[in-house]
Design an enzyme around this catalytic site. Sequence first.
Site, PDB file in Angstrom:
ATOM      1  N   SER A   1     -19.358 -16.709  34.546  1.00 45.18           N
ATOM      2  CA  SER A   1     -20.743 -17.160  34.756  1.00 45.18           C
ATOM      3  C   SER A   1     -21.539 -17.009  33.461  1.00 45.18           C
ATOM      4  O   SER A   1     -22.355 -17.865  33.108  1.00 45.18           O
ATOM      5  CB  SER A   1     -21.435 -16.328  35.837  1.00 45.18           C
ATOM      6  OG  SER A   1     -21.125 -16.821  37.120  1.00 45.18           O
TER       7      SER A   1
ATOM      8  N   THR B   1     -12.721 -15.022  39.183  1.00 44.40           N
ATOM      9  CA  THR B   1     -12.716 -13.704  39.824  1.00 44.40           C
ATOM     10  C   THR B   1     -11.279 -13.289  40.154  1.00 44.40           C
ATOM     11  O   THR B   1     -10.863 -12.166  39.863  1.00 44.40           O
ATOM     12  CB  THR B   1     -13.601 -13.709  41.088  1.00 44.40           C
ATOM     13  OG1 THR B   1     -14.859 -14.298  40.749  1.00 44.40           O
ATOM     14  CG2 THR B   1     -13.824 -12.310  41.609  1.00 44.40           C
TER      15      THR B   1
ATOM     16  N   LYS C   1     -28.778 -11.220  37.458  1.00 43.36           N
ATOM     17  CA  LYS C   1     -27.634 -12.116  37.688  1.00 43.36           C
ATOM     18  C   LYS C   1     -26.917 -11.673  38.947  1.00 43.36           C
ATOM     19  O   LYS C   1     -26.690 -10.476  39.148  1.00 43.36           O
ATOM     20  CB  LYS C   1     -26.662 -12.016  36.497  1.00 43.36           C
ATOM     21  CG  LYS C   1     -25.529 -13.023  36.570  1.00 43.36           C
ATOM     22  CD  LYS C   1     -25.950 -14.368  36.043  1.00 43.36           C
ATOM     23  CE  LYS C   1     -24.954 -15.473  36.336  1.00 43.36           C
ATOM     24  NZ  LYS C   1     -25.064 -16.002  37.737  1.00 43.36           N
TER      25      LYS C   1
ATOM     26  N   ASN D   1     -11.392 -17.955  47.536  1.00 38.73           N
ATOM     27  CA  ASN D   1     -11.377 -18.115  46.102  1.00 38.73           C
ATOM     28  C   ASN D   1     -10.733 -16.947  45.353  1.00 38.73           C
ATOM     29  O   ASN D   1      -9.925 -17.123  44.447  1.00 38.73           O
ATOM     30  CB  ASN D   1     -12.869 -18.168  45.743  1.00 38.73           C
ATOM     31  CG  ASN D   1     -13.106 -18.861  44.487  1.00 38.73           C
ATOM     32  OD1 ASN D   1     -12.197 -19.477  43.967  1.00 38.73           O
ATOM     33  ND2 ASN D   1     -14.317 -18.754  43.992  1.00 38.73           N
TER      34      ASN D   1
ATOM     35  N   LYS E   1     -21.827  -3.698  37.386  1.00 37.98           N
ATOM     36  CA  LYS E   1     -20.716  -4.567  36.973  1.00 37.98           C
ATOM     37  C   LYS E   1     -20.980  -5.191  35.602  1.00 37.98           C
ATOM     38  O   LYS E   1     -20.143  -5.137  34.705  1.00 37.98           O
ATOM     39  CB  LYS E   1     -20.558  -5.668  38.034  1.00 37.98           C
ATOM     40  CG  LYS E   1     -19.363  -6.539  37.907  1.00 37.98           C
ATOM     41  CD  LYS E   1     -19.382  -7.674  38.947  1.00 37.98           C
ATOM     42  CE  LYS E   1     -19.474  -7.163  40.372  1.00 37.98           C
ATOM     43  NZ  LYS E   1     -19.328  -8.244  41.381  1.00 37.98           N
TER      44      LYS E   1
ATOM     45  N   LYS F   1     -29.163 -10.061  43.494  1.00 37.31           N
ATOM     46  CA  LYS F   1     -28.340 -10.636  44.571  1.00 37.31           C
ATOM     47  C   LYS F   1     -29.246 -11.306  45.574  1.00 37.31           C
ATOM     48  O   LYS F   1     -30.409 -10.923  45.731  1.00 37.31           O
ATOM     49  CB  LYS F   1     -27.552  -9.532  45.280  1.00 37.31           C
ATOM     50  CG  LYS F   1     -26.346 -10.046  46.046  1.00 37.31           C
ATOM     51  CD  LYS F   1     -25.159 -10.244  45.127  1.00 37.31           C
ATOM     52  CE  LYS F   1     -23.921 -10.696  45.850  1.00 37.31           C
ATOM     53  NZ  LYS F   1     -22.737 -10.514  44.990  1.00 37.31           N
TER      54      LYS F   1
END
Length: 429
Positions: A362, A203, A83, A234, A107, A119
């Site tokens: 997510s 976030t 992810k 954001n 994370k 990523k």
Amino acid sequence: MSQQPTHSLPSYLNADDLGPWGIYLEQIERVTPYLGSLSKWVETLKRPKRVLMVDVPIELDNGTIAHFEGYRVQHNTSRGPGKGGIRFHQDVTLSEVMALSGWMSIKCAAVNVPFGGAKGGIRINPHEHSQREVERVARRYIHEVRPIIGPNQDIPAPDVNTNGQTMAWMMDAYSQLVGTTTPGIVTGKPISLGGSLGRVEATGRGVFVTGVEAAKDKGIDLNGARVVVQGFGNVGGTAARLFHESGSKVIAVQDHTGTIFNEQGLDVPAVLQHVADTGGVAGAPNAEAIDPASFWQIENEFLIPAALENQITADNAHSLRTKILIEGANGPTTPEADDILSDKGVWIIPDVIANAGGVTVSYFEWAQNFSSYFWDEDLINQRLEAMMRAAYRDNAAVAAQHHVSLRTAAFITACTRILEARNIRGLYP
Ligand code: GLU
């Protein structure tokens, strides 16, 4: 039988200039002594599981052909599918995407979201291209990385310079390829395509929630507290708004267009509107433009780097005058700066906790896509806040137990969870 040597450095990296991956490796090395018998598996964290480099050719609007370099790195999938976001930036490197994938593994494990880490990145400055060209790049990239992504395999999301529209193109490209509309292939989608309520702000909301927890620990009153933010997209924009609504004063903001200051507190809604209208903070109302170099010397209670990596280094760490550093960006603080700040008594909420709100929602989006049953925004924010608070509290307890920083604590928690999964699964074949 001769012992095989273990090399912690893949040969495809330049050993003299490891870039962000070197920082990630140093962070893993720092926590290895805390891993007990699991440390026999630690090499698994020092090399990505899978690295894919792709050529992304597109036809430009003027009829010429351009090629862009793309990457997808799956760092670890011991606890679940890969992810992590995809960034579009002219300076993207393999080392950077590797480090970001490693931080995603840490994370997800640190906040206990059941994913591994991955990523992606494309070396492109999207601001130099038309919307149609960026769309072609997004779609072609998905064609190229398709062999390794999938809703149960590796699920991309937005990152720097990518957003819901980018995810919509990527979801469409993947769905066309496999012949079935597949919302769960990416998260951070627009609501009309199965995106989750609350995802865009998640976030920034997580940054705020962890900041509130830290303020309780450090005896800081949110009301009137001074907040300084780098990056007003954001993440930084949402965090600034939530602090502002809680009575804090956002006194300085920096982005790629300039640095603005108001000692009495900026009018955050007006700055957000100005950014929406003009693309940056420069020229926002009721704000003084200041020299970008002086930004790091402004005294504050909360400092929120919410832009790119390597912003706080040995060069500027000494001059920082903050109490709580909340890492909205990934990797904004180098290990040397980390040590300098800890010695100065600055409490750092590391990226792998502070900005985990995005991947947490997510996860909610992915779960909603699989059940085709959607939750309301209050429930999402409630669950997000509960998970972020728990992650902060659990990791703060580990930090207190081992007398270490919150970053080291998060890495201890995360590496232990990942390597326990690795150990119990065993090696096969
Ligand atoms: N790009 C975001 C991050 O760095 C979100 C990743 C995701 O939602 O998968 O955490």
